[in-house]
Design an enzyme around this catalytic site. Structure first.
Site, PDB file in Angstrom:
ATOM      1  N   ASP A  17      33.095  64.955  25.839  1.00  0.00           N
ATOM      2  CA  ASP A  17      34.146  65.823  25.322  1.00  0.00           C
ATOM      3  C   ASP A  17      34.267  67.142  26.076  1.00  0.00           C
ATOM      4  OD1 ASP A  17      36.165  65.656  23.598  1.00  0.00           O
ATOM      5  OD2 ASP A  17      34.959  65.762  21.773  1.00  0.00           O
TER       6      ASP A  17
ATOM      7  N   LYS B 218      35.136  64.660  43.066  1.00  0.00           N
ATOM      8  CA  LYS B 218      33.850  64.751  43.763  1.00  0.00           C
ATOM      9  C   LYS B 218      34.102  65.041  45.223  1.00  0.00           C
ATOM     10  CE  LYS B 218      29.401  64.029  42.786  1.00  0.00           C
ATOM     11  NZ  LYS B 218      28.779  64.164  41.466  1.00  0.00           N
TER      12      LYS B 218
HETATM   13  N1  GLU Z   1      27.125  67.255  40.288  1.00  0.00           N
HETATM   14  C1  GLU Z   1      26.931  67.198  38.877  1.00  0.00           C
HETATM   15  C2  GLU Z   1      27.281  65.821  38.342  1.00  0.00           C
HETATM   16  O1  GLU Z   1      27.292  64.851  39.061  1.00  0.00           O
HETATM   17  C3  GLU Z   1      27.636  68.324  38.150  1.00  0.00           C
HETATM   18  C4  GLU Z   1      29.113  68.329  38.230  1.00  0.00           C
HETATM   19  C5  GLU Z   1      29.749  69.593  37.665  1.00  0.00           C
HETATM   20  O2  GLU Z   1      29.079  70.368  37.030  1.00  0.00           O
HETATM   21  O3  GLU Z   1      30.939  69.749  37.890  1.00  0.00           O
HETATM   22  O4  GLU Z   1      27.479  65.642  37.168  1.00  0.00           O
END
Ligand code: GLU
Length: 470
Positions: free
Chosen positions: A99, A106
């Site tokens: 939520d 990415k």
């Molecule tokens: N890299 C982390 C993940 O895979 C954090 C992503 C974020 O906080 O935006 O969930």
């Protein structure tokens, strides 16, 4: 490297399709949700020590049903477009499951950060950031990166500063990344957040005796035998909190250079300090060393926590995995076919899209903090503490006895930012687990937690699209 039957993105898509097939969605909607909306690939040069070097990077946007889209930027020599798209899709599902009102994205840069000094890395990171900012792939309202494998708060500060220099008029510029150092607009508790979320998620599983029994286990986390793969930021914090706050025993740690085993349980801090000094886990005092570390994924234990990279449990080794509970702290550690094998063998899988969502959850808190330009607790902490003192005074007056000191200090305490972040994170992880198990328990065609997690995500995103009128 073990051959995988499908690419990472195909594996995520197959898991999605398995869940979507249990739902009655308008025709074509599941395909729209599943598809990555767009991806930007960039090549750029940076001059390092007199020679020009070329770098390739990507930022994929999976779903924009909520904005901004959110997800880490990974620096690794193995990064490729398929992985970035798979990870972006997982971000969409992850946010929906816990939520957090973001879409999924990415980024990845094909680089081995260990081969560069800090000055070069800063130039490369800032240059990559400029390219992404120019195209709207980094922006506080549209697309907000965070740390991932090979990046940390340091890179997020460089990226945020690059954005601020390019957009000095944007009052919310600092909210263009999360996971920043505290002095640069970061939030307390973000560094530990993914690992702490993994801990809360596993703890919540053990709060449900029926789930524990179904896995062939009993009791709570106290004394449970745990093997962790990967002592990076996520694995380290998950293992540390399991050991220190629940009394579980970390009996195995799998690292790049092999695995170490110790039946009475490791002090995770000691192992991390040893590794930081020598760069290796090998030789840790009192431990048995196994050179073929990956084989230890197959060792007897109560909970196996793959916290390293994707594609670790495949058809090649799935049948030999003995742990009754596999807690996916990494993204995509179990390939699609292996997931089937494990489920048929009665294993309980606590899925990645739920279990490692603690990072993005606290990123959400940081983003809100940046937009509101005030730290959590600044307005009400003292008020809360005063109210506690008033309650203590009232109790003492009524009963005619002093409240003992240990209760007095607890009652007259005002929550600070770290308390609030941890409380919000624990609540998020507990609530999401309960929703997942509720769906698994109440729908005949949803047999496991992963399918339940995808069902939650798909239903939420479908509803957003339908209500948007798209
Ligand atoms: N890299 C982390 C993940 O895979 C954090 C992503 C974020 O906080 O935006 O969930």
């Amino acid at each position: 490297m073990v051959a995988r039957e499908h690419t990472f993105k195909q594996s995520v898509d197959l898991m999605f399709e398995r869940a979507a097939a249990t739902l009655d969605l308008p025709s074509g909607l599941a395909d729209q949700i599943k598809a990555n909306n767009n991806i930007y690939m960039v090549r750029f040069f940076v001059k390092c020590h007199g020679s020009y070097q070329i770098f390739t990077g990507w930022r994929s946007v999976h779903s924009e049903h909520r904005l901004p889209v959110k997800g880490g930027i990974r620096f690794a020599p193995t990064v490729n477009q398929d992985d970035v798209e798979a990870l972006a899709a997982l971000m969409t599902y992850k946010c929906a499951i816990v939520d957090v009102p973001f879409g999924g994205s990415k980024g990845g840069l094909c680089i081995d950060p260990r081969e560069y000094d800090e000055e070069d890395l800063e130039r490369i990171t800032r240059r990559f950031a400029q390219e992404l900012i120019k195209k709207g792939y980094i922006n506080p309202a549209l697309n907000v990166p965070a740390p991932d494998m090979g990046t940390s708060d340091r890179e997020m500060a460089w990226i945020a500063d690059t954005y601020r220099n390019m957009h000095p008029e944007d009052i919310n510029a600092i909210a263009c990344t999360t996971g920043k150092p505290f002095s640069q607009g970061g939030i307390q508790g973000r560094l530990e957040a993914t690992g702490r979320g993994v801990f809360y998620g596993i703890k919540e599983f053990f709060n449900h005796p029926q789930d524990v029994k179904d896995a062939g286990l009993e009791g709570n986390l106290e004394g449970k035998r745990i093997i962790v793969q990967g002592l990076g930021n996520v694995g380290f914090h998950a293992a540390k909190f399991l050991e220190e706050e629940s009394g579980a025993r970390i009996i195995g740690i799998i690292e790049r250079d092999g695995a170490i085993l110790c039946e009475k349980g490791f002090s995770v801090e000691d192992v991390a300090a040893y590794r930081a000094e020598r760069g290796l886990a090998k030789g840790f005092p009192g431990a048995t060393y196994v050179a073929d570390g990956k084989r230890i994924l197959e060792e007897e234990c109560d909970v196996l926590i793959p916290a390293a990279v994707e594609g670790q449990i495949t058809l090649e080794n799935a049948r030999r995995v003995k742990a009754p509970v596999i807690a996916e702290a990494a993204n995509g550690p179990i390939a699609f076919e292996a997931d089937d094998v494990l489920r048929q063998a009665g294993k309980v899988i606590i899925p990645d899209a739920y279990l490692n969502a603690g990072g993005v959850t606290v990123s959400y808190f940081e983003w809100i903090k940046n937009l509101s330009h005030i730290r959590f607790g600044r307005l009400d902490r003292r008020l809360e503490a005063h109210r506690g003192v008033q309650i203590i005074d009232a109790i003492e007056e009524m009963v005619g006895k002093p409240v003992p000191d240990h209760l007095r200090s607890k009652l007259s305490y005002g929550a600070d930012e770290l308390d609030l972040v941890r409380s919000g994170l624990e609540d998020t992880m507990s609530t999401a687990y309960q929703t997942m198990r509720e769906i698994r328990n109440s729908r005949d065609n949803v047999p496991d937690l992963r399918t339940a997690a995808f069902v939650i995500a798909i239903e939420k995103i479908a509803q957003a699209y339908i209500e948007m009128g798209l």
